[in-house]
Design a protein around this motif. Structure first.
Motif, short mmCIF file in Angstrom:
data_model
loop_
_atom_site.label_atom_id
_atom_site.label_comp_id
_atom_site.label_asym_id
_atom_site.label_seq_id
_atom_site.Cartn_x
_atom_site.Cartn_y
_atom_site.Cartn_z
N TRP A 150 59.27 -51.33 45.80
CA TRP A 150 58.53 -50.13 45.42
C TRP A 150 57.62 -50.43 44.24
O TRP A 150 57.92 -51.28 43.41
N GLN A 169 66.56 -43.83 47.43
CA GLN A 169 65.60 -44.54 48.27
C GLN A 169 66.22 -45.74 48.98
O GLN A 169 65.57 -46.38 49.80
N ARG A 198 47.37 -43.95 42.86
CA ARG A 198 47.79 -44.10 44.25
C ARG A 198 46.60 -44.30 45.18
O ARG A 198 46.74 -44.87 46.26
N SER A 256 47.31 -47.81 47.33
CA SER A 256 47.74 -47.83 48.73
C SER A 256 47.21 -49.06 49.46
O SER A 256 47.80 -49.51 50.44
N SER A 292 49.61 -52.28 50.05
CA SER A 292 50.66 -52.44 51.06
C SER A 292 50.27 -53.45 52.13
O SER A 292 51.13 -54.11 52.71
N ASP A 303 57.94 -51.22 50.33
CA ASP A 303 58.35 -50.08 51.15
C ASP A 303 57.62 -48.80 50.79
O ASP A 303 57.55 -47.88 51.62
N GLY A 304 57.14 -48.68 49.60
CA GLY A 304 56.48 -47.44 49.24
C GLY A 304 55.93 -47.45 47.83
O GLY A 304 56.27 -48.32 47.02
#
Length: 928
Positions: free
Chosen positions: A221, A159, A229, A233, A236, A243-244
């Motif tokens: 991360w 990653q 999830r 989400s 973010s 980043d993810g």
């Protein structure tokens, strides 16, 4: 008889000859110390080796003298035997004799190196027994854990993970948690453990806190469960560095990593976020060296060995569960039996059943767990338990109740528990985890003191246990080996024994401070000592905690510690024990604080509630000497707690004063909608900040691109040194002003107009030289590393500005350069040094080199300390993209050498360092 039993018998026999009749020798095993425990000095070891060679038929080498335990000696004997029988087998690959467990050597410097050592020497040994709710056992060996962790490391490196990248993990208790934690370490990253939400009603608050931690840590991360999830989400939007959001399955899809980065003991291992209730999150920075020092000190204090079995249900996002149990099992080498915190809360007896089933010897829990087991478990649930193997039951992480200790001991004595196993301990995340332990096997020490003298005068005056007005305070033991404790008053002066004050500590496991939080870090440190935030006293060197500094209630001139009243109220029939909070509410009209008691009750009958209220009011008068101003009887779930179960007194007080304490929690759906709306607003604000955050750095770079060539040419072509330095100073001032970075400057009056002077400044960024050039008069020259002469663009202006150069890697050349500096000072020059020699991204004042201070002492030149602020935030580490920050320069009064020798130079260094540490707002990195 196996080889391990034969060797242990030899050791015990020899020790018995040296200490006839010593009863403790029979209890010492393979992992006790040959000298400290068995009493075998160097001459005794000669005799021991002769007996081992004769009885076991092996030839020991010189390395046997380095063995500190019978287990290490057994491993050497096994290696010698295998080499004799098989020829080419290397000692480190030789099988252990008799199945003895091996302890990792103390020379290993990082957690991953310790794991690798176990894999090489006993990879198939079970490291963790993971128990599910049905009691099924998933045995995890060292080899299995290492393989899982290396797979995660490969995924992180794929990653684009760089050394030092923060990786947050929000996972339940299980192999995946350990795989991600150690995988992040293998990849050179810094894991940030987060706690998953306990129930939907906490969703909004949970997301708010998690988002704050992710933003503060700058995590790239978040590794979490696929089910999380959906709501994760939304994070973010609040966390621009994120980043993810990844799952363990996604990270495992990359196979094996071609190579893994090497880390050092001084490197940051992970960020432990304290479970505080309000305000900004604080990430405790713990290095590998901090953790290993703490675990080895606890190992010595608890007399722990690889033969021990640690049973734990503690959460892995909390320091006692992750470090004490999880990492402790790795470093010390004992077996860990681990269950989920939810499994314990659902059926607390599972904890005791696991200790009985696996013959657990060590375990730890907060006081509330012992209280549950003492009063909530039925006789049928306890049937068949055998707790005789449990030798150390640590009680920590929250206030320890003497009554709970006694009730727990009495309740479980019929099942083999010895009272001597109960061990109140003290620790905090800032000390890695543990700080004070009682002697192993001693049992609780309860100090009985006069309550009024303790509350009003801060004196722990001994009193008869059965007398009136007596308060019982449990002892938490002595400071761990290599660490120190002290009690200080409000002015920071050390107090004598039995005087209550602020508890401070120092030692090798003390953290470096709070990540990206210089203000909180500055409050944490008091010179070389760290503030715990707790109040207590010492008696015979043992620590006794009386309460939290921020929780103390001052009412009518009395100091009230809430813990004793909370515990007493919790014992009233109808009140939910452990769900009582006593706090002070502001009373502006009276000019004092109101005493408020908040207690959760299930009863609804008004007569019963009135009786409970009267009992609470009577207890308040009995224990504090003052009546309660308000008694709030609330439904279950009202008292606010941290993720680790600690009472959130400050949050309860805030909710009480705001009138929201008894407001019903909104549904999970409404909370989710609120979170989504807030996230959208955050995204809009973040977009604006990103736009501004992009425009300002572009403008700053444009300013420097325009200024640097012009100033470079003026320096190159200037006819005199004075004009060249004026050009550099003017260019630096214009560049900072045009970029919107004016510096706040204090202490210009301390700058001498002429004569030799040595300026020493902290070094935090590439901007430091530019800032000093803009502030200091043109007569100052700069001392730079000789490597800068290798750059064409840097060499010419530095030479033309009269910089002095020093060699860092060639000792002979470095001595010549130092002599040249002394000559310049003797001629009346003024020189600027950065005594740290380098800088890093992490905050902290690095150790000082002696060159500047030796030159000042030998030439009799004054030293002028200068503290720079804001440059690390402006351009941290090796980054090239600046962030707007406010800059400051503080020039301190000069320091004069007392002589020309080494001691005088050391005194100058220490004095300058003390001045800068007091102002810089960063920790002392020399203590790491």
């Amino acid at each position: 008889m196996g080889q391990d039993e034969r060797l242990l018998a030899i050791v015990r026999e020899l020790a018995g000859e040296l200490k006839p009749g010593a009863p403790e020798l029979a209890s010492y095993g393979l992992h006790h110390h040959l000298e400290r425990d068995f009493g075998l000095d160097s001459l005794s070891r000669v005799e021991l080796f002769a007996r081992v060679e004769r009885e076991l038929g092996v030839q020991l080498g010189e390395d046997a003298f380095a063995a500190e335990t019978p287990a290490e000696l057994l491993a050497l004997a096994g290696a010698a035997l295998a080499e004799r029988e098989q020829g080419a087998a290397a000692p480190e690959d030789a099988p252990s004799l008799g199945g003895a467990f091996a302890a990792a050597p103390p020379s290993l410097a990082t957690l991953t190196v310790v794991l690798d050592w176990h894999v090489r020497h006993q990879g198939g040994r079970v490291h963790i027994h993971l128990l599910d709710e049905a009691g099924r056992d998933d045995a995890v060996s060292y080899a299995r854990l290492s393989a899982a962790a290396r797979a995660v490391a490969a995924g992180l490196l794929a990653q684009g993970a760089a050394p030092g990248s923060r990786v947050a993990l929000m996972l339940p208790t299980g192999l995946d948690f350990f795989a991600v934690f150690y995988g992040a370490l293998y990849a050179g990253c810094v894991p940030v453990p987060l706690y998953p939400p306990a129930r939907p009603a906490q969703l909004e608050e949970h997301l708010r806190r998690v988002a704050a931690i992710l933003a503060n840590s700058g995590a790239r991360w978040l590794v979490t469960d696929p089910r999380a999830r959906v709501f994760a989400s939304a994070l973010s939007a609040r966390c621009p560095a994120l980043d993810g959001i990844l799952t363990v399955g996604e990270l495992n899809a990359y196979g094996a990593a071609p190579s893994l980065p090497r880390r050092q003991g001084s490197d940051l291992a992970f960020l432990q976020y304290t479970s505080g209730s309000t305000g900004e999150p604080k990430g405790v920075m713990l290095s590998h060296a901090n953790l290993l020092a703490n675990l080895r000190a606890m190992q010595e204090a608890a007399r722990a060995t690889p033969d021990d079995v640690f049973v734990s249900w503690l959460p892995l996002y909390h320091d006692m569960g992750l470090i004490g149990a999880g990492l402790g099992s790795m470093v010390i080498g004992f077996t860990l039996v681990l269950m989920s915190p939810l499994a314990f809360l659902a059926r607390p007896v599972r904890w005791l059943q696991a200790i009985s089933r696996y013959r657990g010897t060590l375990s730890a829990a907060p006081n509330f767990a012992y209280e549950i087991c003492a009063g909530k478990l039925a006789n049928e649930a306890l049937s068949g338990l055998d707790l005789s193997s449990w030798r150390m039951a640590c009680n920590g992480a929250e206030a320890v109740s003497p009554q709970t200790l006694e009730r727990f001991a009495a309740r479980l004595a019929p099942y083999g528990l010895r009272r001597e196993a109960l061990s109140p301990v003290y620790g905090l995340a800032e000390a890695s985890v543990g700080l004070a332990f009682p002697p192993s096997g001693r049992g609780p020490r309860i100090d009985h003191v006069a309550r009024r003298a303790l509350a009003d005068d801060g004196v722990a005056e001994p009193a008869p246990a059965a007398g009136a007005g007596v308060q019982a305070v449990p002892g938490c033991g002595h400071a761990l080996p290599g660490h120190a404790l002290r009690i200080v008053d409000a002015a920071g002066l050390a107090l004598p024994e039995r005087r209550v004050g602020r508890v401070q500590f120092c030692g090798p496991s003390a953290c470096a401070g709070y990540f990206d939080n210089p203000a909180a870090t500055a409050k944490l440190f008091d010179g070389a000592w760290l503030n715990t935030g707790d109040l207590g006293y010492l008696a015979d060197g043992e620590l006794f905690i009386t309460g939290r500094e921020k929780d103390i209630i001052i009412r009518g001139g009395h100091n009230i510690h809430p813990q004793e009243l909370e515990e007493a109220v919790g014992r009233i029939a109808g009140v939910r024990a452990g769900n009582v909070v006593v706090f002070a509410a502001t009373d502006e009209g009276a000019g004092t604080e109101r005493l408020v008691v908040l207690a959760e009750v299930r009863v609804r009958d008004e007569a019963a509630r009135g009786a409970i209220r009267r009992q609470v009011e009577a207890l308040a008068v009995d224990l504090t000497g003052l009546p309660a101003d308000d008694v709030v009887l609330a439904p279950p779930g009202t008292v606010l707690k941290t993720s680790s179960g600690k009472l959130r007194r400050a949050a309860c007080r805030a909710a009480y004063e705001q009138g929201t304490l008894l407001r019903r929690a909104r549904s999970a759906r409404r909370q989710a909608a609120t979170v989504a709306g807030a996230a959208a607003l955050v995204r809009v604000r973040a977009a604006l900040r990103r736009a501004l955050g992009t425009l300002w750095p572009c403008w700053a770079w444009a300013v420097f691109v325009l200024c640097v060539p012009l100033v470079w040419c003026l320096i190159a072509l200037g006819p005199t040194l004075r004009l060249r330095r004026y050009a550099a100073r003017t260019g630096a001032r214009l560049a900072l002003a045009a970029a919107g970075l004016p510096a706040h400057v204090e202490g210009l009056e301390w700058l001498p107009a002429n004569g030799p002077v040595v300026v020493v400044a902290n070094h935090a960024s590439y901007v430091d030289g530019l800032l000093l050039c803009a502030v200091l008069p043109a007569r100052f020259g700069y001392v730079a590393k000789r490597e800068l002469l290798n750059g064409a663009l840097s060499a010419l202006p530095l030479r033309r500005l009269g910089a002095a150069f020093v060699e860092r890697f060639d000792a002979a050349r470095g001595a010549q350069d130092s002599a040249a500096l002394e000559a310049r000072l003797a001629a009346g020059d003024a020189l600027v040094f950065f005594p740290e020699g380098t800088f890093g991204e992490a905050p902290g004042l690095l150790p000082f080199h002696m060159g500047a201070f030796l030159a000042a002492a030998r030439t009799g030149s004054p030293v002028l300390p200068v503290t720079l602020g804001g440059t690390r935030a402006l351009l941290p580490g090796e980054r090239r993209w600046p962030r707007f920050a406010r800059l400051s320069v503080t020039i301190h009064p000069p320091l004069f050498p007392s002589g020309t020798d080494w001691r005088s130079a050391l005194a100058l260094r220490d004095a300058a360092r003390a001045v800068m540490l007091a102002r810089v707002g960063e920790p002392d990195a020399s203590a790491r």
